[in-house]
Every structure is written in structure tokens, then in C-alpha cells.
Write an enzyme that holds these catalytic residues in place. Structure first.
Site, PDB file in Angstrom:
ATOM      1  N   LEU A  20       0.814  -1.206   0.000  1.00  0.00           N
ATOM      2  CA  LEU A  20       0.000   0.000   0.000  1.00  0.00           C
ATOM      3  C   LEU A  20       0.849   1.259   0.000  1.00  0.00           C
ATOM      4  CD1 LEU A  20      -2.748  -1.111   2.530  1.00  0.00           C
ATOM      5  CD2 LEU A  20      -3.167  -0.420   0.176  1.00  0.00           C
ATOM      6  N   TYR A 166      -2.367  -6.154  17.184  1.00  0.00           N
ATOM      7  CA  TYR A 166      -2.715  -5.378  16.000  1.00  0.00           C
ATOM      8  C   TYR A 166      -4.011  -4.598  16.218  1.00  0.00           C
ATOM      9  CZ  TYR A 166      -3.459  -4.614  10.942  1.00  0.00           C
ATOM     10  OH  TYR A 166      -3.652  -4.070   9.704  1.00  0.00           O
ATOM     11  N   LYS A 170      -4.292  -0.534  16.123  1.00  0.00           N
ATOM     12  CA  LYS A 170      -5.090   0.122  15.101  1.00  0.00           C
ATOM     13  C   LYS A 170      -6.262   0.904  15.694  1.00  0.00           C
ATOM     14  CE  LYS A 170      -2.775  -0.893  11.442  1.00  0.00           C
ATOM     15  NZ  LYS A 170      -1.946   0.200  10.853  1.00  0.00           N
TER      16      LYS A 170
END
Length: 304
Positions: A20, A166, A170
Site C-alpha cells: 500500500l 494489531y 489500530k
């Protein structure tokens, strides 16, 4: 339609050697931005270093006529984060756009996750975001302009099995972006969150054979718009998955007011407490925090 360009702008993109981040760097550079391609080149688990990915992205940008410089510092430390921002100042003299995309994965069930794996993921995703935001934000405020794009995930919004580290990181990024949006509002600095999904090396081990097209090129234009001077929102979250772009948001039900509660009454009123028919959607900027308190107090003082 007029092409939205970044001529004269300097963009710092972390994790930009692959996936990305690389797509973001190539797109912004193609639209005229001078880009700091930051990537330490480590493994998916965050181990080791390799300057190859960042250098290759820079070569591709330059071959297409753009301007870019590689930076292999790690965002996992405060010193590394400052060095990433300094790379923009040293080579291009300013910073206008900050996209924090760098990330690693260390999956394990909650019953087996080690503290080392928990901290390593937070160091890159969440602390890493702070490590680059902290030195960049004062520069943007002083300049009276900035665009910050931080990366969350559906794992941060909704959770998932085996990724407590994670998911925590996030989710935390959303709070950081909201504060940047609030504190930057009077200074021309906007901050938003991208919630992306694409088939990159982070999808290793997942059967993607039945997936629709999910290239990084489908996400990059969304990040490009959030990074552009015409971006009209701040303190928001945009989702991009398989060509779908949507807004994710936090809302509250109006709830139920009582001057006192028992445990039993909470249960009795739970359906009304959870009724989402007329939600409160409080914009982060200018005053969601205050609006939440004021609206709640109004119910109490109004006896509703």
C-alpha cells in the site's frame, strides 16, 4: 475534471517500499509531490533491515520523472521517527503530507501472545504513528498547513482472532488522529484515518483465490484525496476495500436517563439503551468531546 496535483508539496510516507505505501508514494509522486519513501525493509514480523524496497521505489519514481529520496530509519523508536521527518527537511526543506502506513504482523491467540510480540506491533503501528506525528505536527502548525493520514484497520474497528496486538494498535491510531484533527483545526492541519484492505504481503497465509480485485491501486486514490489540499474533512475515517469507499464512524444511542439506577433497571431498560433508531453522530471537530458531555448533562438537568 481538473486533475488534483501536489506540485510544491512534500510528502513523507512510511512503509512505502512495498504494498500500500508504495502505491501511495508512486501516485503522489506522479501528481507532482516530492516524496520521502520510508521503509526499513524488514520482514513481515519486523525483523532485519533491507534498503532494497525503499531504493527500488525511489528508482521507479525517478524513472517516471518524479522526485523522491529513500529513508530506511525505523519508526519503532522516537529517534527513528524524527529521522524520517528530518529526511524531508534535509532534502526538500519542508513537510506538507504525512502518511503513516508502516506495519508488521505477529499473530497469536490471546492465551499465547507474548509481551514481546505485543510491544513490537504497538511500536510500529501505534507508537510509530506518534513517533512521526510528534516531530511533524509542530512544523505543520507553524506553516499553517498539513495533511496527516494515519492507518487503522477493520481489525482495529471490529477486532479479529489472533491479533490482539494489531487490534489494540489500530484502535489507538484512531484516537491519535482525532487529537491531531482537534489541535490542528485552527492551524490548517487536517488529520484523517484510512481503513484499507488490499492483497499485499500482509495477506500471506490467507486463501485469497475467491477475492474480487483488491490491489493497492484501489486504495491509493482515497489516501491521495485525504492528503490533498482540497480534502474537506478532518477527524474522520474512510474505508477502502475492493473498490468500495465508505465512511466508518463512532455514534451513540440517545440512551435512557434516570436519576438513579439499580442493576435490575439497567437490564429492564437495555432495549431502549441500545436502540439505534436516532443516533448521536458527533463530529470530532469542532467539539464532539464537549457535545457528548453537554448532551448527556442536558438529559439529566432536563429530567428526560
Amino acid at each position: 475534471m481538473t486533475e488534483l496535483r501536489f506540485d510544491g508539496r512534500v510528502a513523507v510516507i512510511t512503509g512505502a517500499g512495498r504494498g500500500l505505501g508504495r502505491a501511495y508514494a508512486l501516485l503522489l509522486a506522479a501528481r507532482g509531490a516530492r516524496v520521502v519513501v520510508n521503509d526499513s525493509g524488514g520482514t513481515l514480523a519486523g525483523e532485519g533491515t533491507d534498503g532494497g524496497p525503499a531504493d527500488e521505489a525511489v528508482r521507479e519514481i525517478k524513472a517516471a520523472g518524479g522526485e523522491a529520496v529513500a529513508c530506511t530509519e525505523s519508526v519503532a523508536t522516537a529517534e527513528g521517527g524524527r529521522a524520517v521527518v528530518d529526511a524531508a527537511l534535509d532534502h526538500f526543506g519542508r513537510i506538507d503530507v504525512l502518511v503513516h502506513n508502516a506495519g508488521i504482523v505477529r499473530s497469536a491467540p490471546l492465551t499465547e501472545m507474548t509481551y514481546d510480540d505485543f510491544d513490537a506491533v504497538l511500536d510500529v503501528h501505534l507508537r510509530g504513528a506518534f513517533h512521526v506525528v510528534r516531530p511533524a505536527f509542530p512544523l505543520m502548525r507553524e506553516a499553517g498547513y498539513g495533511r496527516v493520514v494515519l492507518t487503522s484497520s477493520i481489525g482495529g474497528l471490529y477486532g479479529n482472532h489472533g491479533v490482539a496486538n494489531y487490534g489494540v494498535a489500530k484502535a489507538g491510531v484512531i484516537g491519535l488522529s482525532n487529537v491531531v484533527a482537534l489541535e490542528g483545526a485552527a492551524h490548517g492541519v487536517k488529520s484523517n484515518v484510512i481503513v484499507p484492505a488490499a492483497v499485499t504481503r500482509m495477506a500471506e497465509g490467507i486463501d485469497t483465490s475467491a477475492y474480487p480485485p483488491m490491489g493497492a491501486d484501489l486504495v491509493a486514490p482515497v489516501v491521495g484525496w485525504l492528503a490533498h489540499e482540497t480534502c474537506s474533512i478532518t477527524g474522520e475515517m474512510l474505508v477502502s476495500i475492493a473498490g468500495r469507499v465508505a465512511r466508518a464512524f463512532v455514534a451513540e444511542t440517545p440512551g435512557v436517563y434516570r436519576p438513579s439506577w439499580t442493576i435490575e433497571q439497567v437490564g429492564e431498560h437495555l432495549a431502549a439503551v441500545r436502540d439505534t433508531g436516532d443516533p448521536w453522530l458527533l463530529p470530532i471537530v469542532p467539539s464532539a468531546h464537549v457535545d457528548h458531555i453537554r448532551n448527556s448533562f442536558a438529559m439529566a438537568t432536563g429530567g428526560q
